[in-house]
Design an enzyme around this catalytic site. Structure first.
Site, PDB file in Angstrom:
ATOM      1  N   TYR A 133      14.912   3.762 -14.547  1.00 38.19           N
ATOM      2  CA  TYR A 133      13.694   2.937 -14.520  1.00 38.19           C
ATOM      3  C   TYR A 133      13.798   1.815 -15.554  1.00 38.19           C
ATOM      4  O   TYR A 133      13.610   0.634 -15.238  1.00 38.19           O
ATOM      5  CB  TYR A 133      12.471   3.827 -14.794  1.00 38.19           C
ATOM      6  CG  TYR A 133      11.217   3.065 -15.084  1.00 38.19           C
ATOM      7  CD1 TYR A 133      10.695   2.161 -14.158  1.00 38.19           C
ATOM      8  CD2 TYR A 133      10.532   3.230 -16.300  1.00 38.19           C
ATOM      9  CE1 TYR A 133       9.534   1.444 -14.440  1.00 38.19           C
ATOM     10  CE2 TYR A 133       9.377   2.532 -16.574  1.00 38.19           C
ATOM     11  CZ  TYR A 133       8.884   1.634 -15.649  1.00 38.19           C
ATOM     12  OH  TYR A 133       7.743   0.936 -15.930  1.00 38.19           O
ATOM     13  N   LEU A 158       0.817  -1.226   0.000  1.00 39.73           N
ATOM     14  CA  LEU A 158       0.000   0.000   0.000  1.00 39.73           C
ATOM     15  C   LEU A 158       0.846   1.271   0.000  1.00 39.73           C
ATOM     16  O   LEU A 158       0.360   2.328   0.364  1.00 39.73           O
ATOM     17  CB  LEU A 158      -1.004   0.008   1.171  1.00 39.73           C
ATOM     18  CG  LEU A 158      -2.032  -1.137   1.153  1.00 39.73           C
ATOM     19  CD1 LEU A 158      -2.986  -1.028   2.349  1.00 39.73           C
ATOM     20  CD2 LEU A 158      -2.833  -1.150  -0.149  1.00 39.73           C
TER      21      LEU A 158
END
Ligand code: UDP
Length: 326
Positions: A139, A33
């Site tokens: 990334y 989360l």
């Protein structure tokens, strides 16, 4: 099948989880989360845990008798990865190795990994699977490292792995229950729609001097429900000891200015822009060739027109102007 959706409370993961449950698979989200939303996961389907917690992953896989792992959990912002590569290597690379070690320990053989067109760097479009992979931002490098690890683990431990390379994920579920909500938001379409909603004064166009017809970056916007569909299909096309790979795009390139122009038509709002410098790490053009996915998986994007994508995202943003926050 019994499926663990790692990162299943996040944007693409939650749409995939919804589709799995709708097609009568037994599926659970495993998510810390940090970026995902509890509200995006149906009651009783969320396991809160971290990717780096190998023991909890092993226990979860054994307890639920998992057959397949779908791995969405990652940090995924190009610009952020340039300034905080440490976070990207830790979550994406170390985190995925933890997941793979857990799979080996729990004897789970099948994994579908959310990769990205950013593994290619700047190559001429349309991008096929066999083009050279030279990422131009951290990334993209982390995702390429993971692809390599998947191939090596597959060969050594008889895993069945797939890398699905998304182009720009966008849109929301047709029933309006879930959609795109990042905090802070950095993606073009949600930002443009936040301007339309009056939540931001303008959208910045990052770079107007790219070698493209209107000077702005061109991307291939692929709907999140099309991505979910590809995951379901690829599960039946995995191969023991191998990594299979598919590029998932629409084959249609849309510039930043075209996105904004389309959003003006769809929303009926003016949408102010501010022309700004380039954002570091952005290639000029990314456009996918998904003919391998069509040939082998029978997959092609149903949402090809950018109007349809923006209408879908606009429906979610209008109904949920604060995202998942009530
Ligand atoms: N972009 C922009 N303004 C914004 C956000 C994004 O001009 O406020 C551009 C960005 O430079 C890129 C394209 O829109 O060329 C898509 O960016 P996004 O962050 O949505 O996805 P990415 O391509 O980084 O995965």
């Amino acid at each position: 099948m019994r499926i663990l959706v790692v990162g299943g409370a996040g944007y693409v993961g939650s749409h995939c989880l919804q589709k799995l449950l709708a097609t009568h698979h037994d599926a659970w989200a495993y998510d810390n989360l940090s970026q995902g939303h509890r509200e995006a996961v149906p009651e009783g389907r969320l396991i809160i845990g971290d990717l780096l917690d190998t023991d909890l992953l092993i226990k979860t896989m054994k307890t639920h008798g998992i057959d397949v792992v779908l791995h969405f959990a990652a940090k995924a912002l190009v610009g952020e990865s340039v300034v905080r590569p440490d976070m990207y290597y830790k979550t994406n690379v170390t985190g995925t190795l933890s997941l793979l070690d857990a799979m080996v320990a729990a004897d789970v053989k099948k994994i579908v990994f959310s990769s990205t067109c950013a593994v290619f760097g700047s190559v001429p479009p349309p991008i096929t699977e066999n083009l050279p992979k030279n990422p131009i931002n951290p990334y993209g490098f982390t995702k390429l490292v993971i692809e390599r690890a998947l191939a090596d683990y597959a060969a050594a431990f008889e895993l069945e792995a797939a890398a699905l390379r998304y182009f720009n994920a966008c849109g929301a579920s047709a029933d309006g229950s879930i959609g795109e909500d990042h905090d802070p938001e950095s993606h073009l379409i949600p930002i443009v729609l936040q301007v339309a909603l009056g939540q931001r004064p303008h959208v910045q166009i990052f770079g107007t001097d790219y070698p493209t017809p209107d000077g702005t970056c061109i991307r291939d916007y692929v709907h999140v429900e099309d991505l979910a569909d590809a995951h379901l299909r690829v599960i039946n096309h995995l191969k023991a000891g191998q990594l299979v790979d598919y590029n998932l795009g629409t084959g249609v390139g849309v510039s930043v200015r075209e996105v904004i122009e389309t959003a003006r038509r769809v929303t009926g709002k003016p949408i102010a822009v501010v022309e700004s410098p380039r954002r570091s790490g952005d290639p000029a053009v990314l456009m996918g060739d998904a003919s391998k996915a069509l040939r082998e998986l029978g997959w092609s994007a149903k949402f090809k027109a950018i109007e349809l994508v923006i209408e879908s995202a606009w429906a979610w943003h209008q109904a949920n102007p604060s995202g998942f926050r009530k």
